[in-house]
Design a protein around this motif. Structure first.
Motif, PDB file in Angstrom:
ATOM      1  N   ILE A 120       0.832  -1.203   0.000  1.00 42.17           N
ATOM      2  CA  ILE A 120       0.000   0.000   0.000  1.00 42.17           C
ATOM      3  C   ILE A 120       0.866   1.252   0.000  1.00 42.17           C
ATOM      4  O   ILE A 120       0.617   2.208  -0.742  1.00 42.17           O
ATOM      5  CB  ILE A 120      -0.943  -0.009   1.219  1.00 42.17           C
ATOM      6  N   TYR A 124       0.883   3.775  -3.144  1.00 36.16           N
ATOM      7  CA  TYR A 124       0.244   5.081  -2.904  1.00 36.16           C
ATOM      8  C   TYR A 124       1.233   6.239  -3.052  1.00 36.16           C
ATOM      9  O   TYR A 124       0.914   7.257  -3.685  1.00 36.16           O
ATOM     10  CB  TYR A 124      -0.371   5.108  -1.515  1.00 36.16           C
ATOM     11  N   TYR A 125       2.424   6.101  -2.473  1.00 37.14           N
ATOM     12  CA  TYR A 125       3.378   7.214  -2.480  1.00 37.14           C
ATOM     13  C   TYR A 125       4.262   7.224  -3.733  1.00 37.14           C
ATOM     14  O   TYR A 125       4.665   8.284  -4.193  1.00 37.14           O
ATOM     15  CB  TYR A 125       4.251   7.174  -1.228  1.00 37.14           C
ATOM     16  N   ASP A 130       8.504   3.694  -3.622  1.00 35.21           N
ATOM     17  CA  ASP A 130       8.103   2.548  -4.440  1.00 35.21           C
ATOM     18  C   ASP A 130       9.319   1.827  -4.992  1.00 35.21           C
ATOM     19  O   ASP A 130       9.355   0.587  -5.042  1.00 35.21           O
ATOM     20  CB  ASP A 130       7.201   3.036  -5.586  1.00 35.21           C
ATOM     21  N   ARG A 180       0.211  -3.781  -4.209  1.00 37.46           N
ATOM     22  CA  ARG A 180       0.746  -2.592  -4.886  1.00 37.46           C
ATOM     23  C   ARG A 180       0.039  -2.358  -6.216  1.00 37.46           C
ATOM     24  O   ARG A 180      -0.361  -1.230  -6.542  1.00 37.46           O
ATOM     25  CB  ARG A 180       2.249  -2.749  -5.115  1.00 37.46           C
ATOM     26  N   VAL A 183      -3.440  -1.059  -5.550  1.00 41.30           N
ATOM     27  CA  VAL A 183      -3.455   0.324  -5.082  1.00 41.30           C
ATOM     28  C   VAL A 183      -3.219   1.288  -6.235  1.00 41.30           C
ATOM     29  O   VAL A 183      -3.809   2.378  -6.285  1.00 41.30           O
ATOM     30  CB  VAL A 183      -2.406   0.521  -3.970  1.00 41.30           C
ATOM     31  N   LYS A 187      -6.092   4.161  -6.426  1.00 39.32           N
ATOM     32  CA  LYS A 187      -5.800   5.545  -6.056  1.00 39.32           C
ATOM     33  C   LYS A 187      -6.136   6.542  -7.162  1.00 39.32           C
ATOM     34  O   LYS A 187      -6.146   7.749  -6.918  1.00 39.32           O
ATOM     35  CB  LYS A 187      -4.329   5.694  -5.674  1.00 39.32           C
ATOM     36  N   ILE A 192     -11.035   8.900  -4.363  1.00 33.22           N
ATOM     37  CA  ILE A 192      -9.736   9.151  -3.750  1.00 33.22           C
ATOM     38  C   ILE A 192      -9.300  10.585  -4.040  1.00 33.22           C
ATOM     39  O   ILE A 192      -8.796  11.294  -3.157  1.00 33.22           O
ATOM     40  CB  ILE A 192      -8.687   8.153  -4.255  1.00 33.22           C
ATOM     41  N   LYS A 196      -8.663  13.620  -1.269  1.00 33.85           N
ATOM     42  CA  LYS A 196      -7.476  14.471  -1.204  1.00 33.85           C
ATOM     43  C   LYS A 196      -7.857  15.941  -1.307  1.00 33.85           C
ATOM     44  O   LYS A 196      -7.257  16.802  -0.650  1.00 33.85           O
ATOM     45  CB  LYS A 196      -6.507  14.100  -2.335  1.00 33.85           C
ATOM     46  N   ASP A 202      -3.474  11.314   4.617  1.00 30.41           N
ATOM     47  CA  ASP A 202      -3.099  10.110   3.874  1.00 30.41           C
ATOM     48  C   ASP A 202      -3.395   8.843   4.673  1.00 30.41           C
ATOM     49  O   ASP A 202      -3.840   7.834   4.110  1.00 30.41           O
ATOM     50  CB  ASP A 202      -1.612  10.158   3.515  1.00 30.41           C
ATOM     51  N   LEU A 206      -5.686   5.791   3.342  1.00 32.83           N
ATOM     52  CA  LEU A 206      -5.159   4.429   3.204  1.00 32.83           C
ATOM     53  C   LEU A 206      -5.996   3.422   3.988  1.00 32.83           C
ATOM     54  O   LEU A 206      -6.298   2.325   3.486  1.00 32.83           O
ATOM     55  CB  LEU A 206      -3.706   4.392   3.680  1.00 32.83           C
ATOM     56  N   ILE A 210      -8.567   2.958   0.658  1.00 28.55           N
ATOM     57  CA  ILE A 210      -7.772   2.090  -0.210  1.00 28.55           C
ATOM     58  C   ILE A 210      -7.711   0.664   0.332  1.00 28.55           C
ATOM     59  O   ILE A 210      -7.912  -0.303  -0.423  1.00 28.55           O
ATOM     60  CB  ILE A 210      -6.354   2.674  -0.383  1.00 28.55           C
TER      61      ILE A 210
END
Length: 299
Positions: A120, A124-125, A130, A180, A183, A187, A192, A196, A202, A206, A210
């Motif tokens: 996740i 997400y980031y 990643d 991953r 997500v 996202k 989503i 934001k 966040d 999450l 998510i």
């Protein structure tokens, strides 16, 4: 005028609305139609019941040795025969279900939690987070899983607990990469973006948006991973790196009886059948869950 008034009055019609069925109820309805999945679920539940009520089911203790009864064939006294120490094989298989299911459930639970969190965060980031997490997964997946498990147990020392840790570690990348990818698609959804836009944190996005929408692949992968974990635990036990004597672990039972395959084949056949049936049950149930929960598998 009266006729005109009657014509202008609103006409009420009864509209029959379709019953709204939740996705989980629909999945359960689809799962019940899969006969093989129900067979797998029955096998899994049977072994769970055996593991829970092992002291009531087993007629003998797990380490009760009667050397005069060693290597006896199946009989009314010993339903599945005895091993080279005169121990009742049926009783040891019953208690062995506890060990195999315990390792399978808790190893997969740990790997799913850690792998899902890492997946996740990576999905997400993105960016360097990643890259680091994904490359770590790639390195772990570059090694055959059983060899990596052997290496971890060799470092930690042979024991059932260390085997559980090793099995949990080697399954983390499978859950991480799966979540991953999920997500990355979730996202980009509009809800989503809206979350934001209103300034939602966040952590809340999450955990509340998510993660719940990524549970389906976790459930399916988890049910299938338990079968793999049981095989890996049996493999480590067979190599002497898992459960240690006198624990009646199925893989260890196979290793102890390999020298008596010709003289007393039942000492290997029945522990092997226990492993096969348990793994088959989880695989059939996992396939049924995948068919029921994955929209791509529905017509």
């Amino acid at each position: 005028m009266a006729e005109l008034a009657r014509n202008t009055q609103p006409i009420t019609t009864q509209v029959k609305q379709d019953e709204v069925i939740s996705p989980w109820k629909e999945a359960w309805k689809s799962f019940k139609k899969n006969k093989l999945a129900l067979v797998g679920t029955f096998i899994v539940l049977l072994f769970i019941v055996i593991a829970i009520f092992a002291p009531l089911i087993a007629p003998y203790g797990i380490d009760k040795q009667v050397l005069g009864d060693r290597l006896q064939a199946p009989s009314s006294d010993h339903w599945l025969g005895t091993d080279d120490f005169g121990r009742d094989i049926f009783s040891r298989i019953v208690y062995g279900a506890r060990i195999s299911l315990w390792v399978g459930f808790f190893a997969v639970l740990a790997s799913s939690i850690i792998g899902s969190l890492l997946g996740i965060i990576a999905g997400y980031y993105g960016r360097w987070v990643d890259t680091i997490i994904s490359r770590t997964f790639d390195i772990m997946l570059a090694f055959p899983s059983i060899l990596l498990a052997i290496a971890i147990v060799a470092i930690l020392g042979p024991s059932l607990q260390n085997a559980l840790i090793a099995i949990a570690i080697i399954n983390i990348p499978n859950f991480g990469r799966l979540i991953r990818s999920r997500v990355l698609s979730v996202k980009e959804e509009e809800y989503i973006t809206a979350a934001k836009a209103i300034g939602m944190k966040d952590s809340r996005i999450l955990l509340h948006h998510i993660l719940p929408n990524s549970m389906t692949p976790i459930i399916v992968q988890g049910s299938l991973a338990i079968a793999t974990a049981i095989i890996e635990a049996a493999a480590l036990g067979f190599l002497g790196m898992g459960a240690q004597p006198p624990n009646p672990e199925w893989g260890k039972m196979l290793a102890d009886s390999k020298n008596y395959l010709i003289q007393a084949p039942w000492t290997m056949i029945f522990p092997g059948l226990a492993i096969m049936l348990t793994v088959l049950g989880f695989n059939l149930m996992g396939d049924g869950l995948r068919d029921a929960l994955d929209p791509r598998m529905k017509n």
